[in-house]
Design an enzyme around this catalytic site. Structure first.
Site, PDB file in Angstrom:
ATOM      1  N   LYS A   5      -1.246   5.511  -6.641  1.00 61.69           N
ATOM      2  CA  LYS A   5      -2.286   3.507  -6.704  1.00 61.69           C
ATOM      3  C   LYS A   5      -3.181   3.862  -7.644  1.00 61.69           C
ATOM      4  CE  LYS A   5      -6.396   5.239  -4.399  1.00 61.69           C
ATOM      5  NZ  LYS A   5      -7.372   5.463  -3.712  1.00 61.69           N
ATOM      6  N   SER A  21       6.024 -12.012  -5.223  1.00 60.32           N
ATOM      7  CA  SER A  21       5.911 -10.195  -5.661  1.00 60.32           C
ATOM      8  C   SER A  21       4.309 -10.235  -6.680  1.00 60.32           C
ATOM      9  CB  SER A  21       6.921  -9.815  -7.072  1.00 60.32           C
ATOM     10  OG  SER A  21       6.312 -11.225  -8.140  1.00 60.32           O
ATOM     11  N   TYR A  54       6.347  -7.021  -3.348  1.00 62.41           N
ATOM     12  CA  TYR A  54       6.625  -5.587  -4.639  1.00 62.41           C
ATOM     13  C   TYR A  54       6.064  -5.814  -6.210  1.00 62.41           C
ATOM     14  CZ  TYR A  54      10.227  -9.954  -5.445  1.00 62.41           C
ATOM     15  OH  TYR A  54      10.354 -11.091  -5.986  1.00 62.41           O
ATOM     16  N   ALA A  70       2.937 -16.441  -2.325  1.00 65.98           N
ATOM     17  CA  ALA A  70       2.407 -15.955  -0.691  1.00 65.98           C
ATOM     18  C   ALA A  70       0.863 -15.451  -0.782  1.00 65.98           C
ATOM     19  CB  ALA A  70       2.907 -16.116   0.638  1.00 65.98           C
ATOM     20  N   ALA A  71       1.047 -14.559  -2.027  1.00 65.52           N
ATOM     21  CA  ALA A  71       0.134 -13.709  -1.762  1.00 65.52           C
ATOM     22  C   ALA A  71      -1.151 -14.383  -3.029  1.00 65.52           C
ATOM     23  CB  ALA A  71       0.793 -12.145  -2.785  1.00 65.52           C
TER      24      ALA A  71
END
Length: 123
Positions: A5, A21, A54, A70-71
């Site tokens: 993380k 991504s 990813y 899109a993110a």
């Protein structure tokens, strides 16, 4: 199980016209044990958005955290995000597993890496 993380990274770019991504400083990927092209969950602390994408390695030491495609609709430059990778493992291994957690400052520079915890104390 949580594999690695990157905690409270700051979004430095949001590129809607990229193919998709998240681009992450290669130094942060290495420190967290997250691989290039690995699926990650991105949690936006500012607006509560959660997405999966990813990873693509960015220039080492650059501090880049860029949501692409899109993110980019779910994060703005300056937002704080948590980037999490998961791994499948047998229960025996999972009971002994210790994820790598990378803490960064406002410029996405590493300030602490937590890899092992014994009785609530970080080594």
């Amino acid at each position: 199980m949580m594999k690695g993380k990157i905690h409270r990274a700051t979004v430095t770019e949001a590129n809607l016209n990229y193919v998709g991504s998240i681009t992450i400083d290669e130094e942060l990927l290495e420190a967290s044990g997250i691989l290039p092209n690995e699926k990650v969950q991105v949690v936006n602390i500012n607006n509560g958005a959660r997405l999966e994408t990813y990873t693509i390695p960015g220039a080492k030491g650059s501090g880049i955290i860029s949501l692409n495609g899109a993110a980019a609709r779910l994060c703005q430059v300056g937002d704080k995000v948590i980037i999490i990778a998961y791994a499948l493992m047998e229960e025996k291994e999972a009971k002994q597993w210790q994820p790598k957690v990378v803490f960064v400052d406002e410029n996405n520079k590493i300030v602490k890496i937590k890899e092992k915890e014994i009785h609530g104390q970080t080594e």
